[in-house]
Design a protein around this motif. Structure first.
Motif, PDB file in Angstrom:
ATOM      1  N   MET A 111       0.840  -1.205   0.000  1.00  0.00           N
ATOM      2  CA  MET A 111       0.000   0.000   0.000  1.00  0.00           C
ATOM      3  C   MET A 111       0.873   1.253   0.000  1.00  0.00           C
ATOM      4  SD  MET A 111      -3.054  -0.880   2.683  1.00  0.00           S
ATOM      5  CE  MET A 111      -4.198  -2.228   2.426  1.00  0.00           C
ATOM      6  N   ALA A 112       1.915   1.245   0.837  1.00  0.00           N
ATOM      7  CA  ALA A 112       2.809   2.404   0.910  1.00  0.00           C
ATOM      8  C   ALA A 112       3.498   2.642  -0.429  1.00  0.00           C
ATOM      9  CB  ALA A 112       3.842   2.185   2.016  1.00  0.00           C
ATOM     10  N   GLU A 113       3.861   1.564  -1.105  1.00  0.00           N
ATOM     11  CA  GLU A 113       4.501   1.700  -2.422  1.00  0.00           C
ATOM     12  C   GLU A 113       3.533   2.329  -3.424  1.00  0.00           C
ATOM     13  OE1 GLU A 113       6.834  -1.081  -5.718  1.00  0.00           O
ATOM     14  OE2 GLU A 113       6.222  -1.917  -3.773  1.00  0.00           O
ATOM     15  N   LYS A 114       2.263   1.905  -3.390  1.00  0.00           N
ATOM     16  CA  LYS A 114       1.248   2.499  -4.273  1.00  0.00           C
ATOM     17  C   LYS A 114       1.057   3.980  -3.951  1.00  0.00           C
ATOM     18  CE  LYS A 114      -0.295  -1.386  -6.319  1.00  0.00           C
ATOM     19  NZ  LYS A 114      -0.311  -1.632  -7.779  1.00  0.00           N
ATOM     20  N   TYR A 115       1.111   4.314  -2.655  1.00  0.00           N
ATOM     21  CA  TYR A 115       0.978   5.716  -2.252  1.00  0.00           C
ATOM     22  C   TYR A 115       2.137   6.545  -2.809  1.00  0.00           C
ATOM     23  CZ  TYR A 115       1.393   9.806   0.775  1.00  0.00           C
ATOM     24  OH  TYR A 115       1.545  11.095   1.241  1.00  0.00           O
ATOM     25  N   LEU A 116       3.342   6.028  -2.706  1.00  0.00           N
ATOM     26  CA  LEU A 116       4.510   6.743  -3.215  1.00  0.00           C
ATOM     27  C   LEU A 116       4.457   6.903  -4.731  1.00  0.00           C
ATOM     28  CD1 LEU A 116       7.300   5.102  -1.020  1.00  0.00           C
ATOM     29  CD2 LEU A 116       6.334   7.398  -0.778  1.00  0.00           C
ATOM     30  N   TYR A 123      -6.882   0.401  -1.565  1.00  0.00           N
ATOM     31  CA  TYR A 123      -7.779  -0.565  -0.921  1.00  0.00           C
ATOM     32  C   TYR A 123      -7.088  -1.910  -0.745  1.00  0.00           C
ATOM     33  CZ  TYR A 123     -11.377   2.784  -2.330  1.00  0.00           C
ATOM     34  OH  TYR A 123     -12.120   3.926  -2.513  1.00  0.00           O
ATOM     35  N   GLY A 124      -7.224  -2.459   0.436  1.00  0.00           N
ATOM     36  CA  GLY A 124      -6.813  -3.834   0.664  1.00  0.00           C
ATOM     37  C   GLY A 124      -7.980  -4.752   0.330  1.00  0.00           C
ATOM     38  N   VAL A 125      -7.824  -5.577  -0.671  1.00  0.00           N
ATOM     39  CA  VAL A 125      -8.915  -6.431  -1.159  1.00  0.00           C
ATOM     40  C   VAL A 125      -8.558  -7.892  -0.940  1.00  0.00           C
ATOM     41  CG1 VAL A 125     -10.277  -7.117  -3.172  1.00  0.00           C
ATOM     42  CG2 VAL A 125      -9.589  -4.728  -2.878  1.00  0.00           C
ATOM     43  N   ARG A 126      -9.502  -8.624  -0.379  1.00  0.00           N
ATOM     44  CA  ARG A 126      -9.272 -10.044  -0.102  1.00  0.00           C
ATOM     45  C   ARG A 126      -9.260 -10.841  -1.404  1.00  0.00           C
ATOM     46  NH1 ARG A 126     -14.062  -9.291   4.222  1.00  0.00           N
ATOM     47  NH2 ARG A 126     -12.849  -8.278   5.867  1.00  0.00           N
ATOM     48  N   LEU A 163      -5.266   2.298   2.871  1.00  0.00           N
ATOM     49  CA  LEU A 163      -4.379   3.441   3.118  1.00  0.00           C
ATOM     50  C   LEU A 163      -5.023   4.667   2.503  1.00  0.00           C
ATOM     51  CD1 LEU A 163      -0.558   3.756   2.787  1.00  0.00           C
ATOM     52  CD2 LEU A 163      -2.015   5.322   1.485  1.00  0.00           C
ATOM     53  N   MET A 164      -4.960   5.783   3.228  1.00  0.00           N
ATOM     54  CA  MET A 164      -5.480   7.053   2.727  1.00  0.00           C
ATOM     55  C   MET A 164      -4.449   8.145   2.970  1.00  0.00           C
ATOM     56  SD  MET A 164      -9.427   6.883   4.099  1.00  0.00           S
ATOM     57  CE  MET A 164      -9.893   8.371   3.177  1.00  0.00           C
TER      58      MET A 164
END
Length: 311
Positions: A111-116, A123-126, A163-164
């Motif tokens: 998620m942090a990598e996507k944010y950067l 979104y965390g998706v199962r 993550l937001m």
């Protein structure tokens, strides 16, 4: 960059040591790989076990752990909202995750990598629900489909693991409603979105705080908080009943004119019971919306903070 991991808790004493251990491992990896400083913010939602005393002890042992205690059990969505309100000024981004470790904490790194890379909401998706029972998997599928049919815009197989960015959280906090369905509200923000997939694990310890009755209640809240389609369905059914009644009236007048009138007790009773049940159902749905309006206009606080630690 600073990242805050918000973790709502309710009677999670048996799992918090392991949760803290795994999240601190994620924090160490974020710092080593991306120079991201991460902190954990536990939100105790009025627990009646030793959850808060454990949070206080964990905060004393490690400065990266902090806690916020609500004065009463406000519910998961309000506890999460309390965490977002406090975390928005603590860093550049916020991750929300449940304490039971069914959501893989390692996905936070992705998620942090996507944010950067520029995403404001990740979104965390199962990817898999193999640890869930067949009944739970099927009811979840029905729920998401029904919610979409009713006009709700949610990410399939996504709960509240996301993550937001700071600006996305600030935008979310501008929403004034008390009837919270956060996963639906987030979709209305309009910022750039991305997705990280993970496999859902079994609960590490303790018992689920979402039995079937509570899951059904939450599902209904999601539908009625984001859609007026149930009210439109009532209107459509009303029009259908009017058309049916016109047909029955024409049939009855024709039968009367031809002298073939019948007592018709069976059809009369069926009609009365059916229409009566439909009316009561319609009143119940309308009452649900009126109840939500009632909660909104009172403007009571979503939660009350009793104390905090490590902040």
């Amino acid at each position: 960059m600073f990242l805050t991991i918000v973790v709502p808790c309710y009677n999670e004493e048996v799992v918090l040591h392991e949760t803290t251990k795994r999240l601190l491992l994620v924090a160490a990896r974020l710092k080593a790989d991306y120079a991201i400083e991460a902190r954990i913010l536990y939100i105790d939602d009025g627990s009646i076990d030793g959850t808060w005393s454990l949070i206080v002890r964990l905060a004393r042992e490690d400065r990266r752990v902090a806690g916020l205690k609500l004065a009463h059990n406000a519910g998961h969505q309000h506890a999460l909202w309390a965490g977002l309100e406090r975390a928005v000024d603590m860093g550049d981004a916020v991750v929300s995750i449940d304490a039971d470790l069914q959501d893989d904490p390692q996905a936070i790194v992705a998620m942090a990598e996507k944010y950067l890379q520029g995403a404001d909401i990740v979104y965390g998706v199962r990817q898999s629900r193999q640890t869930d029972t067949l009944f739970k998997r099927q009811t979840a599928l029905i729920y998401y489909r029904l919610l979409r049919m009713m006009g709700g815009n949610v990410v399939y197989n996504h709960a509240d693991y996301r993550l937001m960015s700071q600006r996305a959280v600030r935008a979310l906090l501008q929403y004034p409603e008390r009837n919270l369905f956060i996963r639906g509200l987030v979709r209305t923000l309009g910022f750039r979105e991305d997705t990280v997939y993970y496999d859902r694990a079994e609960r590490f310890a303790g018992k689920s705080k979402y039995p079937l009755s509570r899951m059904l209640s939450f599902a209904w809240d999601g539908i009625t908080s984001f859609s007026v389609r149930p009210l439109r369905i009532i209107t459509s059914l009303g029009l259908c009943f009017i058309l049916i009644s016109i047909g029955v009236i024409i049939w009855a007048l024709t039968a009367y004119a031809s002298g073939h009138t019948l007592p018709g007790w069976t059809s009369l009773l069926i009609s009365v019971w059916f229409v009566g049940g439909a009316i009561l159902t319609a009143l119940g749905i309308i009452g649900e919306y009126v109840g939500k309006i009632y909660k909104e206009v009172k403007h009571r606080p979503r939660f009350i903070v009793e104390t905090s630690t490590g902040l």
